[in-house]
Write a protein that holds these residues in place. Structure first.
Motif, PDB file in Angstrom:
ATOM      1  N   LEU A   1      -0.604 -57.412 -14.488  1.00 45.60           N
ATOM      2  CA  LEU A   1      -1.189 -58.752 -14.527  1.00 45.60           C
ATOM      3  C   LEU A   1      -1.323 -59.173 -15.986  1.00 45.60           C
ATOM      4  O   LEU A   1      -2.144 -58.646 -16.724  1.00 45.60           O
ATOM      5  CB  LEU A   1      -2.553 -58.773 -13.832  1.00 45.60           C
TER       6      LEU A   1
ATOM      7  N   TYR B   1      -8.437 -68.022  -9.832  1.00 47.25           N
ATOM      8  CA  TYR B   1      -8.206 -66.676  -9.307  1.00 47.25           C
ATOM      9  C   TYR B   1      -8.269 -66.653  -7.783  1.00 47.25           C
ATOM     10  O   TYR B   1      -7.456 -66.006  -7.120  1.00 47.25           O
ATOM     11  CB  TYR B   1      -9.175 -65.668  -9.951  1.00 47.25           C
TER      12      TYR B   1
ATOM     13  N   VAL C   1      -4.964 -68.299  -6.484  1.00 46.72           N
ATOM     14  CA  VAL C   1      -3.779 -67.450  -6.634  1.00 46.72           C
ATOM     15  C   VAL C   1      -3.830 -66.279  -5.654  1.00 46.72           C
ATOM     16  O   VAL C   1      -2.832 -65.966  -4.994  1.00 46.72           O
ATOM     17  CB  VAL C   1      -3.624 -66.959  -8.094  1.00 46.72           C
ATOM     18  N   ILE C   2      -4.964 -65.633  -5.520  1.00 46.32           N
ATOM     19  CA  ILE C   2      -5.071 -64.487  -4.609  1.00 46.32           C
ATOM     20  C   ILE C   2      -4.844 -64.923  -3.162  1.00 46.32           C
ATOM     21  O   ILE C   2      -4.181 -64.235  -2.394  1.00 46.32           O
ATOM     22  CB  ILE C   2      -6.431 -63.775  -4.787  1.00 46.32           C
TER      23      ILE C   2
ATOM     24  N   VAL D   1       1.547 -63.880  -8.992  1.00 46.59           N
ATOM     25  CA  VAL D   1       0.312 -63.140  -9.258  1.00 46.59           C
ATOM     26  C   VAL D   1       0.337 -62.613 -10.688  1.00 46.59           C
ATOM     27  O   VAL D   1      -0.629 -62.774 -11.438  1.00 46.59           O
ATOM     28  CB  VAL D   1       0.116 -61.994  -8.238  1.00 46.59           C
TER      29      VAL D   1
ATOM     30  N   TRP E   1      -6.732 -55.990  -1.514  1.00 44.58           N
ATOM     31  CA  TRP E   1      -6.777 -55.742  -2.954  1.00 44.58           C
ATOM     32  C   TRP E   1      -7.602 -54.502  -3.255  1.00 44.58           C
ATOM     33  O   TRP E   1      -7.214 -53.678  -4.085  1.00 44.58           O
ATOM     34  CB  TRP E   1      -7.326 -56.969  -3.694  1.00 44.58           C
TER      35      TRP E   1
END
Length: 108
Positions: free
Chosen positions: A22, A56, A59-60, A69, A95
């Motif tokens: 990331l 965040y 995107v997740i 990602v 996750w």
């Protein structure tokens, strides 16, 4: 989808192979592509806590490709934000299964 199953239980979420990949921005303005964010916002100021969290979360929840990602999330920022992110239960679980340190960050 099987009878009686809920979309939330089978919805796909993209989880990277490792957190170290990331390499997204940690400051400035980020504009997400429509493939990830079709809301009216689209632009996020990483200097504003609310914008960071919403970026965040979006995107997740919505990224359908690991490259998205990797492009928009940063490992250190994710670890700091994780406890405060509002995510679907299944996304959070996927996750945290791959990255137990996220669960540790949430417990801290």
């Amino acid at each position: 989808m099987h009878a009686g199953s809920r979309y939330a239980d089978i919805r796909p979420y993209t989880v990277p192979e490792s957190l170290s990949e990331l390499a997204g921005p940690t400051s400035g303005i980020v504009t997400l592509p429509l493939s990830v964010d079709w809301s009216q916002q689209g632009r996020y100021d990483l200097g504003i806590d609310k914008d960071r969290r919403r970026l965040y979360e979006t995107v997740i929840r919505e990224a359908m490709d690991a490259s998205e990602v990797r492009r928009f999330l940063d490992e250190g920022l994710l670890l700091r934000l994780w406890p405060s992110l509002w995510l679907p239960v299944r996304a959070r679980s996927l996750w945290q299964e791959r990255f137990p340190q996220l669960g540790s960050a949430a417990a801290a």
